[in-house]
Design a protein around this motif. Structure first.
Motif, PDB file in Angstrom:
ATOM      1  N   THR A 131       0.802  -1.223   0.000  1.00  0.00           N
ATOM      2  CA  THR A 131       0.000   0.000   0.000  1.00  0.00           C
ATOM      3  C   THR A 131       0.834   1.270   0.000  1.00  0.00           C
ATOM      4  OG1 THR A 131      -0.111   0.014   2.420  1.00  0.00           O
ATOM      5  CG2 THR A 131      -1.853  -1.162   1.248  1.00  0.00           C
ATOM      6  N   SER A 135      -0.016   0.523   6.806  1.00  0.00           N
ATOM      7  CA  SER A 135      -1.071  -0.492   6.787  1.00  0.00           C
ATOM      8  C   SER A 135      -0.420  -1.840   7.065  1.00  0.00           C
ATOM      9  CB  SER A 135      -1.762  -0.489   5.418  1.00  0.00           C
ATOM     10  OG  SER A 135      -2.812  -1.412   5.370  1.00  0.00           O
ATOM     11  N   THR A 365     -10.161  -5.166   2.911  1.00  0.00           N
ATOM     12  CA  THR A 365      -8.905  -4.474   2.628  1.00  0.00           C
ATOM     13  C   THR A 365      -9.157  -3.111   2.006  1.00  0.00           C
ATOM     14  OG1 THR A 365      -7.646  -6.526   2.382  1.00  0.00           O
ATOM     15  CG2 THR A 365      -6.775  -4.582   1.267  1.00  0.00           C
ATOM     16  N   ASP A 368     -10.209  -0.995   4.805  1.00  0.00           N
ATOM     17  CA  ASP A 368      -9.092  -0.747   5.719  1.00  0.00           C
ATOM     18  C   ASP A 368      -8.162   0.330   5.174  1.00  0.00           C
ATOM     19  OD1 ASP A 368     -10.067  -2.677   7.372  1.00  0.00           O
ATOM     20  OD2 ASP A 368      -8.661  -4.234   6.741  1.00  0.00           O
ATOM     21  N   ILE A 369      -7.864   0.236   3.882  1.00  0.00           N
ATOM     22  CA  ILE A 369      -6.956   1.217   3.283  1.00  0.00           C
ATOM     23  C   ILE A 369      -7.607   2.594   3.284  1.00  0.00           C
ATOM     24  CG2 ILE A 369      -5.768   1.868   1.155  1.00  0.00           C
ATOM     25  CD1 ILE A 369      -5.493  -1.157   0.578  1.00  0.00           C
ATOM     26  N   THR A 372      -7.150   3.873   6.699  1.00  0.00           N
ATOM     27  CA  THR A 372      -5.762   4.293   6.900  1.00  0.00           C
ATOM     28  C   THR A 372      -5.523   5.662   6.293  1.00  0.00           C
ATOM     29  OG1 THR A 372      -5.037   1.972   6.840  1.00  0.00           O
ATOM     30  CG2 THR A 372      -3.348   3.659   6.545  1.00  0.00           C
ATOM     31  N   GLY A 392      -2.390  -3.076  -2.200  1.00  0.00           N
ATOM     32  CA  GLY A 392      -2.819  -3.768  -0.991  1.00  0.00           C
ATOM     33  C   GLY A 392      -3.499  -5.088  -1.287  1.00  0.00           C
ATOM     34  N   THR A 413      -4.648  -7.535   5.345  1.00  0.00           N
ATOM     35  CA  THR A 413      -4.548  -6.224   5.977  1.00  0.00           C
ATOM     36  C   THR A 413      -5.290  -6.222   7.314  1.00  0.00           C
ATOM     37  OG1 THR A 413      -4.494  -5.221   3.784  1.00  0.00           O
ATOM     38  CG2 THR A 413      -4.939  -3.777   5.638  1.00  0.00           C
ATOM     39  N   SER A 415      -7.156  -4.219  10.232  1.00  0.00           N
ATOM     40  CA  SER A 415      -7.899  -2.957  10.312  1.00  0.00           C
ATOM     41  C   SER A 415      -7.723  -2.238  11.637  1.00  0.00           C
ATOM     42  CB  SER A 415      -9.383  -3.222  10.065  1.00  0.00           C
ATOM     43  OG  SER A 415      -9.858  -4.239  10.913  1.00  0.00           O
ATOM     44  N   ASN A 418      -5.584   1.045  12.416  1.00  0.00           N
ATOM     45  CA  ASN A 418      -5.966   2.391  12.024  1.00  0.00           C
ATOM     46  C   ASN A 418      -6.324   3.230  13.246  1.00  0.00           C
ATOM     47  OD1 ASN A 418      -5.692   1.994   9.220  1.00  0.00           O
ATOM     48  ND2 ASN A 418      -7.621   0.886   9.179  1.00  0.00           N
TER      49      ASN A 418
END
Length: 592
Positions: A131, A135, A365, A368-369, A372, A392, A413, A415, A418
């Motif tokens: 990513t 992350s 994912t 999650d990104i 982030t 990612g 990933t 979470s 974060n």
């Protein structure tokens, strides 16, 4: 010729501790005395951190994820692969160590972001692995019920636990190519699939699900929380060993050192609450540096309280410890990957649920990104974000394949970290690299990993429930940028959250309770063949995972719903009532 500016040596103050005003950063804040709280120091994504700061920030991330990271492999190794009487302690510890090492390696890969050479000329765009933001990667909870169920099915058919686990590792390698394939979808297509409205829904539902998991830890542990039904007065007499009995394993009591108490016991709640008390204390009195390090300080404080506390057994009167350091003595000093190996195989009935699980982690994912990026104060609707999503997803697929080769469960990933980014204001990738190195260090040094493994779940829960709720807050932040005055957007948000939150709060409309396979009346399937059982398990996982079903509903609605109809402004008419005298109103009543 002007001489080039000399770079500071590795052991210089700049590289080791940085040129910060540590006196100001470490000065506590005294309410009603201090003139004002000093601003917290924030660290950008590409900001280089001194070794000391990177080590501390990375250690916080490692501590924040270690509880969730080691639980799936530990549960599978102990309850599924080994089974009662849980005698293979060395295998349990190896499962923890291998998961730590693998997660550390792939976290570094994900944070660094590696460009794949030649892709721009071949496909017209750059492709990455990783990513490029803070992350982290860890063992996914999504695959836990599939591994447990599939290994249980194979053991029932006479297959050894270690061989069954090897078959699941091989199945993971095959199914991981689905996420690898999805990573090559164009950035434009990914943006159309996952606009901020969809990403916000996903992050909200991930945060809600994780917060529930944090509450399970706080009350004593995730496994014993889900076995609480065995304490119900209508079934407790049937729990035991023998014909016609409900197996007491896994049990409804949660273990913390030598102490074994029912889920939600006052003692466990109190120990977890000590972490929250310290978090609040730091937020009120803490210096800027303490606030940057609040996660590790609060967790170590709770760990210390647990280590100093004991429980008096009401039957024997013995003093039992919540933290048993002698268990670390039985752990090997050093360990590494492949110290224990498993024969790689393939298990067909697990393919469909594994493919669905990889679809779930794909959605997770992407969310999650997005979380982030929000926590790192970065924009999500950009080419950089699209590159991070592509990298990612590819990192998820490669890490899951690689982790299986390294004898560990799928790696995706994570979470919950974060929340650490949001609270510490540190988004630097150097902290992510340090986190990966800490995880590898914990895994290789069995003693260190053992020290982490004996942190009581209730203490870990007091921290994780707070961090997980920060993920939910990130979802709220993402949704704040969505036009919710739009009827279409509100409809998508409401229906997707109705589905997602509904099964997050109560998944048992579609999911089996732990240690009770094929009992959900939605589709019992106890006498089905293995293939149909695999299909049924996959559908059950999909429908009972809130952030999966909720996100899919949001995506489908976003595709099929038409744009908002244009709302015409109301036609202004002459308001005669303001100009009519009271006598005229009496003479000409409304409607006459």
């Amino acid at each position: 010729m002007a001489s080039e500016e000399a770079k500071p040596s590795f052991f210089s103050k700049t590289n080791l501790i940085g040129n910060y005003d540590y006196g100001a950063l470490c000065m506590p804040y005294m309410p009603f005395v201090s003139k004002g709280a000093l601003p917290m120091r924030s660290f950008g994504v590409n900001e280089k951190l001194p070794l000391l700061v990177a080590a501390v920030m990375g250690l916080q991330h490692a501590f924040a994820m270690v509880g969730g990271l080691i639980t799936p492999p530990f549960v599978v190794a102990k309850f599924a692969v080994d089974g009662f009487p849980f005698a293979d302690i060395e295998a349990h510890q190896y499962a923890i160590s291998s998961a730590l090492i693998v997660s550390g390696l792939f976290t570094i890969m994900n944070v660094v972001q590696i460009e794949i050479p030649g892709m721009e000329g071949l496909l017209g765009r750059k492709l990455f692995i990783g990513t490029g933001v803070l992350s982290v990667m860890g063992t996914s909870f999504t695959f836990l019920p599939i591994f447990e169920t599939a290994i249980g099915q194979m053991k029932a058919d006479g297959i050894d636990g270690a061989e069954a686990y090897g078959k699941m590792l091989g199945t993971t390698m095959v199914c991981s190519f689905l996420e690898i394939f999805l990573s090559f979808v164009s950035a434009k297509r990914l943006r159309s699939w996952f606009p901020p409205l969809i990403t916000g829904v996903t992050v909200l539902l991930i945060g809600a699900a994780l917060t529930g998991t944090g509450m399970k830890y706080w009350g004593g542990g995730a496994v014993c929380a889900e076995m609480g039904w065995k304490t119900h007065s209508q079934v407790s007499d049937f729990v035991g060993f023998g014909p016609g009995k409900v197996s007491p394993l896994p049990g409804a009591n949660c273990a913390a050192g030598d102490v074994s108490l029912p889920y939600g016991s006052t003692e466990y709640i109190g120990l977890g609450f000590s972490v929250i008390v310290m978090l609040v204390f730091i937020e009120i009195f803490g210096s800027p540096f303490m606030k940057n390090c609040n996660v590790i300080i609060a967790l170590l404080f709770g760990y210390m309280i647990a280590g100093m506390s004991s429980y008096e057994d009401p039957d024997s009167g013995d003093q039992l410890d919540y933290v048993v350091t002698s268990r670390v003595d039985d752990v090997s000093v050093f360990t590494f990957l492949w110290v224990k190996t498993f024969p790689i195989g393939f298990y067909g009935p697990a393919v469909l649920p594994m493919l669905i699980a990889f679809m779930v982690t794909t959605v997770e994912t992407v969310g999650d990104i997005g979380a982030t990026y929000e926590a790192s104060s970065l924009q999500v609707d950009t080419d950089k974000h699209s590159a991070s999503v592509q990298g990612g997803l590819l990192a998820d697929g490669i890490a899951s394949f690689g982790s299986a080769l390294m004898t560990s469960m799928p790696n995706t990933t994570f979470s919950q970290n974060n929340g650490v980014v949001a609270m510490t204001k540190c988004a630097s990738r150097h902290a992510g690299i340090a986190c990966g190195l800490w995880l590898i260090f914990f895994g290789i040094l069995g003693k260190v990993g053992g020290i982490i493994a004996i942190i009581p779940d209730c203490v870990m829960g007091g921290m994780t429930i707070f961090l997980f709720a920060n993920v939910f807050s990130s979802g709220v932040k993402i949704m704040s940028g969505v036009d919710l005055t739009s009827r279409r957007n509100r409809f998508i948000l409401s229906l997707s959250m109705a589905m997602g939150l509904g099964v997050t709060v109560w998944p048992y409309a579609f999911a089996d309770r732990r240690a009770s396979p094929y009992t959900a009346f939605f589709w019992q399937c106890d006498d089905c063949n293995d293939t149909l059982k695999g299909l049924r398990n996959g559908v059950s996982i999909f429908l009972s995972t809130g952030y999966c079903i909720g996100t899919v509903v949001a995506i489908l609605l976003n595709i099929i719903l038409p744009a908002d109809a244009k709302v015409e402004s109301p036609v202004e008419t002459d308001d005669r009532s303001a100009k009519v005298s009271p006598d005229e109103k009496t003479a000409n009543p409304v409607g006459v």
